[in-house]
Design a protein around this motif. Sequence first.
Motif, PDB file in Angstrom:
ATOM      1  N   ASP A   1      61.347 -35.481  52.017  1.00  0.00           N
ATOM      2  CA  ASP A   1      60.544 -34.520  51.257  1.00  0.00           C
ATOM      3  C   ASP A   1      61.086 -34.361  49.838  1.00  0.00           C
ATOM      4  N   GLU A   2      62.421 -34.282  49.709  1.00  0.00           N
ATOM      5  CA  GLU A   2      63.029 -34.203  48.382  1.00  0.00           C
ATOM      6  C   GLU A   2      62.735 -35.462  47.583  1.00  0.00           C
ATOM      7  N   ALA A   3      62.781 -36.598  48.262  1.00  0.00           N
ATOM      8  CA  ALA A   3      62.486 -37.868  47.586  1.00  0.00           C
ATOM      9  C   ALA A   3      61.064 -37.875  47.050  1.00  0.00           C
ATOM     10  N   LEU A   4      60.099 -37.443  47.858  1.00  0.00           N
ATOM     11  CA  LEU A   4      58.704 -37.418  47.420  1.00  0.00           C
ATOM     12  C   LEU A   4      58.519 -36.530  46.198  1.00  0.00           C
ATOM     13  N   GLU A   5      59.209 -35.402  46.190  1.00  0.00           N
ATOM     14  CA  GLU A   5      59.096 -34.478  45.062  1.00  0.00           C
ATOM     15  C   GLU A   5      59.551 -35.134  43.760  1.00  0.00           C
ATOM     16  N   HIS A   6      60.682 -35.841  43.827  1.00  0.00           N
ATOM     17  CA  HIS A   6      61.200 -36.476  42.608  1.00  0.00           C
ATOM     18  C   HIS A   6      60.380 -37.708  42.222  1.00  0.00           C
ATOM     19  N   TYR A   7      59.918 -38.472  43.209  1.00  0.00           N
ATOM     20  CA  TYR A   7      59.068 -39.622  42.897  1.00  0.00           C
ATOM     21  C   TYR A   7      57.798 -39.173  42.181  1.00  0.00           C
ATOM     22  N   GLN A   8      57.215 -38.071  42.624  1.00  0.00           N
ATOM     23  CA  GLN A   8      55.996 -37.576  42.005  1.00  0.00           C
ATOM     24  C   GLN A   8      56.228 -37.216  40.538  1.00  0.00           C
ATOM     25  N   LYS A   9      57.380 -36.598  40.262  1.00  0.00           N
ATOM     26  CA  LYS A   9      57.696 -36.253  38.875  1.00  0.00           C
ATOM     27  C   LYS A   9      57.916 -37.514  38.035  1.00  0.00           C
ATOM     28  N   ALA A  10      58.537 -38.527  38.642  1.00  0.00           N
ATOM     29  CA  ALA A  10      58.741 -39.789  37.920  1.00  0.00           C
ATOM     30  C   ALA A  10      57.414 -40.431  37.566  1.00  0.00           C
ATOM     31  N   VAL A  11      56.446 -40.371  38.493  1.00  0.00           N
ATOM     32  CA  VAL A  11      55.120 -40.924  38.231  1.00  0.00           C
ATOM     33  C   VAL A  11      54.450 -40.166  37.084  1.00  0.00           C
ATOM     34  N   GLN A  12      54.566 -38.852  37.108  1.00  0.00           N
ATOM     35  CA  GLN A  12      53.934 -38.040  36.060  1.00  0.00           C
ATOM     36  C   GLN A  12      54.528 -38.325  34.686  1.00  0.00           C
ATOM     37  N   TYR A  13      55.853 -38.434  34.640  1.00  0.00           N
ATOM     38  CA  TYR A  13      56.518 -38.674  33.354  1.00  0.00           C
ATOM     39  C   TYR A  13      56.273 -40.088  32.825  1.00  0.00           C
ATOM     40  N   GLY A  14      56.290 -41.067  33.734  1.00  0.00           N
ATOM     41  CA  GLY A  14      56.410 -42.448  33.280  1.00  0.00           C
ATOM     42  C   GLY A  14      55.191 -43.324  33.386  1.00  0.00           C
ATOM     43  N   LYS A  15      54.010 -42.754  33.577  1.00  0.00           N
ATOM     44  CA  LYS A  15      52.803 -43.567  33.782  1.00  0.00           C
ATOM     45  C   LYS A  15      52.562 -44.587  32.682  1.00  0.00           C
ATOM     46  N   GLY A  16      52.804 -44.213  31.446  1.00  0.00           N
ATOM     47  CA  GLY A  16      52.480 -45.113  30.343  1.00  0.00           C
ATOM     48  C   GLY A  16      53.657 -45.886  29.794  1.00  0.00           C
ATOM     49  N   LEU A  17      54.800 -45.836  30.476  1.00  0.00           N
ATOM     50  CA  LEU A  17      56.010 -46.494  29.967  1.00  0.00           C
ATOM     51  C   LEU A  17      56.116 -47.932  30.454  1.00  0.00           C
ATOM     52  N   LYS A  18      56.861 -48.736  29.700  1.00  0.00           N
ATOM     53  CA  LYS A  18      57.107 -50.119  30.125  1.00  0.00           C
ATOM     54  C   LYS A  18      58.172 -50.196  31.218  1.00  0.00           C
ATOM     55  N   ALA A  19      58.998 -49.160  31.339  1.00  0.00           N
ATOM     56  CA  ALA A  19      60.005 -49.127  32.396  1.00  0.00           C
ATOM     57  C   ALA A  19      59.315 -49.089  33.760  1.00  0.00           C
ATOM     58  N   TYR A  20      59.971 -49.635  34.768  1.00  0.00           N
ATOM     59  CA  TYR A  20      59.381 -49.785  36.100  1.00  0.00           C
ATOM     60  C   TYR A  20      59.481 -48.533  36.965  1.00  0.00           C
ATOM     61  N   PHE A  21      60.149 -47.482  36.478  1.00  0.00           N
ATOM     62  CA  PHE A  21      60.487 -46.344  37.332  1.00  0.00           C
ATOM     63  C   PHE A  21      59.259 -45.671  37.946  1.00  0.00           C
ATOM     64  N   ALA A  22      58.209 -45.458  37.166  1.00  0.00           N
ATOM     65  CA  ALA A  22      57.025 -44.760  37.676  1.00  0.00           C
ATOM     66  C   ALA A  22      56.295 -45.599  38.726  1.00  0.00           C
ATOM     67  N   ALA A  23      56.073 -46.880  38.434  1.00  0.00           N
ATOM     68  CA  ALA A  23      55.350 -47.743  39.370  1.00  0.00           C
ATOM     69  C   ALA A  23      56.125 -47.906  40.671  1.00  0.00           C
ATOM     70  N   ASN A  24      57.438 -48.070  40.564  1.00  0.00           N
ATOM     71  CA  ASN A  24      58.245 -48.226  41.770  1.00  0.00           C
ATOM     72  C   ASN A  24      58.288 -46.923  42.559  1.00  0.00           C
ATOM     73  N   SER A  25      58.270 -45.795  41.851  1.00  0.00           N
ATOM     74  CA  SER A  25      58.221 -44.497  42.533  1.00  0.00           C
ATOM     75  C   SER A  25      56.942 -44.373  43.350  1.00  0.00           C
ATOM     76  N   ALA A  26      55.819 -44.792  42.779  1.00  0.00           N
ATOM     77  CA  ALA A  26      54.548 -44.751  43.507  1.00  0.00           C
ATOM     78  C   ALA A  26      54.602 -45.647  44.742  1.00  0.00           C
ATOM     79  N   LEU A  27      55.215 -46.816  44.590  1.00  0.00           N
ATOM     80  CA  LEU A  27      55.368 -47.736  45.724  1.00  0.00           C
ATOM     81  C   LEU A  27      56.184 -47.092  46.843  1.00  0.00           C
ATOM     82  N   PHE A  28      57.318 -46.498  46.493  1.00  0.00           N
ATOM     83  CA  PHE A  28      58.169 -45.875  47.516  1.00  0.00           C
ATOM     84  C   PHE A  28      57.516 -44.640  48.121  1.00  0.00           C
TER      85      PHE A  28
END
Length: 525
Positions: A453-480
Amino acid sequence: MTKFKDKVKHRWPYRVIVHLNYRKQNFMPQIKILNSKLSLAVLLLFLPGPLFAKFDFNANCLKAYQLVFELKLNAARQMITAEKKMNPDNAIVPLLENYADFFQLLTSDSKEDFNRLKGNKSARLDQISDDDAKSPYNLYAQAEINLQWALIRGRFGEQFNAAMEIKKANSYLQENAKKFPAFHLNLKGLGLINAVLGSLPDGFMKNTLSTFGIKGNTKSGLAMMQKLADALPKSTYEPFYEEVIFYYSFVLTDVTHSENAYAETMKYAARISDASLLKSYLKAYVSAKRGHNEEAIKTLAERPSGSQYQAFPYLDYLMGVARLNKLDFSAANYFNKFLQGNKGVSYVKDSYLHLAWMELLSGDGKGYQLYAEKVKSAGYTLHERDKQALSEVMSGAPNTGLLKARLLFDGGYYSKSLEVLSGVKEAELGQLKDKTEYHYRLGRNNEELGKLDEALEHYQKAVQYGKGLKAYFAANSALFMGKIYMKKKNFGQAKASFNTAINMKGHQYENSIESQARDSLKRLN
């Protein structure tokens, strides 16, 4: 194969009658031994040889094959040369020569060696194709040579030729499986082709092969390889066990990213001889990739050594990575040793990046910049790790707290990584990229520690922050996120998360992340 080690020095001295039964329901040939005092296990090692006069996988050839897979390539080549003189018409010889070339290129990663050796392929195929068409080794050997060169060409950017060789290998193996359904070595190549192509992201290779109707099926490919891995120790084809495990572990680790990759590799590798440097490579590589860092370091430290083994600079690079993942700066010695001994095209930029990180973590900004310039100027960008290294230095120096957390996570030190992150204040992270990475790292560590549950919370924030970035963090967060929702049997949210990962474009590792998301969607459907 170790139990046969001292028994393959001479040809089989006793008369053996082999009765072949190639009906589909029988997994292996039936055998009748006239000398009851001889061990069945010893006989089985020699069975592939006497079956066909011109494809003679005799004791010498089997010993050479074993030496190749221990990475004792000089000794293997000597035995192959001797066999060639004694039996110039033995069509197994060109296959063994190709094995030796394949592993030379795998260990050296040298483009010069590649350009010199690739010309050997045609003559070897000619010799094999002109030989006994009634032997299952005829099409099998041609397929193996094509497949080996396809795997090597991919490392040097020859994608079109690799695609054509995969097409040929697949065709030969399909035909061989129809002609000889009980020759189950076909499963090795067919399993590898299906597993890899089934997970291949959209791109030139996949599109090229699709035009020929070759698409692959990852689930079927894995099933073929696992069936063979389980069956070989109890069969006449036991000597091929190490090769099957080599490919099977690679598929589990790098193709399907299986959670069971480490456990499966350790289980199957246990019966391989400790004299095999390839075994050490396999265990260390999978351990390092799957967060078992101490096991990787131990395996590399205890690996067999000596002049009889093929030089393998990559293992020094891997030791450097593993040591730095526990923030052990003796890693610099191993990266420098790799750079001094390396003649290959891969991991040069990535080695300089790791050296730059050590300077940064030591507080030496100038030292970081010097190595960052090396990342830009040295090496190639054929390998994904080198492409990523160049991208990272172009983005500027990383936040040291996030860097420490990243390294510790990669080593499997999840609690320590979280401790480091607890000292990082999100409000003090000025760049959007750093905020995205901060939540991504928190998500990854919490997931590995079972706090979903904690992981999902942080992944969601990563997706929100990083949608338009070239870094892979947001896309990989959505995958996980999608994978966690699958575990929770929340299939609607899982599907939405995977589609989010797919719809993000223009980021690092885009093909790999999208491929994994699409495979997960297939399993959902």
